[in-house]
Design an enzyme around this catalytic site. Structure first.
Site, short mmCIF file in Angstrom:
data_model
loop_
_atom_site.label_atom_id
_atom_site.label_comp_id
_atom_site.label_asym_id
_atom_site.label_seq_id
_atom_site.Cartn_x
_atom_site.Cartn_y
_atom_site.Cartn_z
N SER A 252 0.81 -1.21 0.00
CA SER A 252 0.00 0.00 0.00
C SER A 252 0.84 1.26 0.00
O SER A 252 1.93 1.30 0.57
CB SER A 252 -0.96 0.00 1.19
OG SER A 252 -0.21 0.31 2.33
N LYS A 253 0.28 2.25 -0.66
CA LYS A 253 0.93 3.53 -0.80
C LYS A 253 1.14 4.14 0.59
O LYS A 253 2.15 4.74 0.88
CB LYS A 253 0.00 4.43 -1.61
CG LYS A 253 0.70 5.34 -2.56
CD LYS A 253 -0.32 5.98 -3.45
CE LYS A 253 0.15 7.30 -3.96
NZ LYS A 253 -0.80 8.00 -4.76
#
Ligand code: GLU
Length: 480
Positions: A252-253
């Site tokens: 995930s970012k």
């Protein structure tokens, strides 16, 4: 067959690790066969567009050495390579499908479509457009077009029978046509959807191998129907497995583990990143794990890509990075480490010396901070640090060692590795003690730490005479 593959990113602002892997695999497939690798920008979804994305894409490919033979900035015979510049082409092809009754104008309002969607939700069925506009008469359609009623163009999928498609990784997949939605090909803004544009472009650009993420697998039957409707040859599909952080979570970012930039910022070398992502879902069938891009071009075989989701193993990529760091020359290591030194250390040091101490024991630059932060400022430590069973040190003998060290080092006129060594050796001989009785307390006093890069003498050299003397005095105070 002349192999042509493409990387077709959407300009969403950053280079996801999964996208970079797609680019790498597409590149390797083409280069393994002496074919062409091209870059196409899929920017027809205006809402997802992020300013500056094109630069991110171009820079990442250049930086990692994934050089394309055709692309937006270098041109090529099949251009333009930016979809928004090809708008008229898609409309022309959509109209061809309308003539063949493989597509149709749809004038349904947003309200009607919302209603259809909530109806399907209510009966817990996946939403499908109900083909209402397929039954409009020619006159009704012309009237609507004349009155500028907003429209989309939809694919006309059959409701009976099955559609089968082949994927190299996932095998033969068969889908009931009744499950195929009449997806939108041209949106009301006149732009094509990704679903349509990718087929038209892959055909016009003579792509032989389509490499993309597994998330597109379920749309592949609809793409095949488009190829068939046009009478075009279907390319070889290679849908790559998902990349997961662990069994449940995606990269995930938010946690800084999703994009190429995230890994670069942590200090991973581009060679490491490329090597590691090659192994995310593919293996050469041997125990070997370290590959340059040229090695990969030689041995990569897309038929060996795995279907199971690949787990991104941070421990392994760190290890791999350590291996790459060891291969650098000291100067290269030092140049790359410098921005990370500067983040932690405000004072000046012999950084090349520091690098020589760190190179063989560093896996990741961003983890170095806690190995070197004691240089600028002696951390607060407990006097228990001096007690070490194996070194045979106690607080008492450490105190007398430090007092003797202080006398001996203070008198040095020249502060180099050799002179410090000589001074300490003379002391060890004179007191007739083991090395550790002198060196361990000195290391503790100089660093306040149990583990340091290099030994006591290395640290003394890095700190310089004044600071070393100050720290030894502090140690003495602490032990008194
Ligand atoms: N534009 C799509 C994306 O960025 C690419 C899918 C494909 O390669 O066909 O996800």
């Amino acid at each position: 067959m002349k192999v042509r593959s493409r990387f077709a990113p959407s300009p969403t602002g950053f280079m996801h690790i999964g996208n970079l892997r797609t680019a790498l695999y597409a590149y390797l497939i083409a280069k393994h066969e002496n074919g062409k690798f091209l870059l196409r920008i899929e920017d027809t979804d205006k809402e997802r567009f992020v300013e500056g994305s094109l630069e991110v894409i171009l820079n990442t490919l250049k930086e990692t050495g994934l050089f394309y033979d055709e692309g937006p900035d270098i041109g090529g015979e099949y251009g333009p390579y930016i979809q928004s510049e090809r708008k008229t082409i898609y409309m022309e092809y959509a109209k061809k499908l309308i003539e063949k009754n493989e597509a149709y104008y749809c004038f349904c309002s947003k309200e009607r479509l919302d209603m259809l969607k909530s109806n399907s939700e209510a009966v817990k069925r996946p939403y499908k457009y109900d083909k209402k506009c397929l039954y409009l008469t020619k006159e009704e359609i012309e009237e609507n077009l004349k009155n500028n009623v907003p429209f989309v163009i939809r694919q006309n999928n059959p409701i009976n029978g099955t559609t089968v498609f082949d994927d190299i990784i996932y095998g033969k997949i068969s889908v009931d046509n009744s499950e195929l939605d009449d997806m939108i090909l041209i949106k009301s803004d006149g732009y094509p959807t990704y679903n349509f544009a990718n087929v038209v472009d892959d055909h016009l650009m003579e792509i032989t191998h389509v490499v993309r993420g597994q998330e597109y697998l379920s749309s592949a039957p609809k793409y095949n129907r488009l190829y068939e409707a046009f009478g075009w040859e279907i390319p070889i599909y290679i849908h790559c497995p998902l990349i997961m952080k662990d069994a449940q979570n995606k990269l995930s970012k938010r946690f800084g583990d999703a994009s190429y930039e995230d890994f670069k910022n942590k200090g991973y070398l581009k060679e490491t990143i490329l090597n590691y992502i090659a192994l995310l879902g593919w293996s050469p069938g041997t125990n070997e794990e370290i590959f340059s891009l040229d090695d990969l071009i030689k041995i990569f075989d897309y038929r060996n890509i795995n279907k199971a989701p690949a787990i991104f193993d941070e421990k392994k990529i760190k290890w791999l990075n350590g291996e790459y760091l060891k291969k650098l020359s000291l100067e290269e290591f030092n140049d790359l480490a410098m921005p990370f030194y500067k983040k932690t250390l405000k004072k000046e040091y012999d950084f090349l010396k520091l690098s020589s101490l760190l190179q063989l024991r560093c896996e990741l630059f961003s983890d170095m901070q806690e190995q070197i932060d004691f240089l600028d400022e002696l951390p607060d430590y407990e006097s228990d640090l001096y007690i070490h069973k194996k070194m045979k040190t106690t607080k008492e003998n450490s105190l007398s060692s430090l007092e003797a060290i202080l006398d001996s080092l203070r008198s040095l006129n020249c502060w180099t590795e050799d002179t410090i060594h000589e001074g300490l050796n003379a002391l060890i001989q004179r007191l007739n003690v083991k090395n550790s009785i002198i060196l361990w307390p000195l290391r503790c006093a100089l660093s306040g730490k149990q583990f340091t890069p290099g030994g006591a003498v290395d640290i003394a050299v890095l700190l310089g005479k004044d600071e070393s003397i100050k720290r030894i005095e502090k140690g003495i105070d602490k032990l008194r």
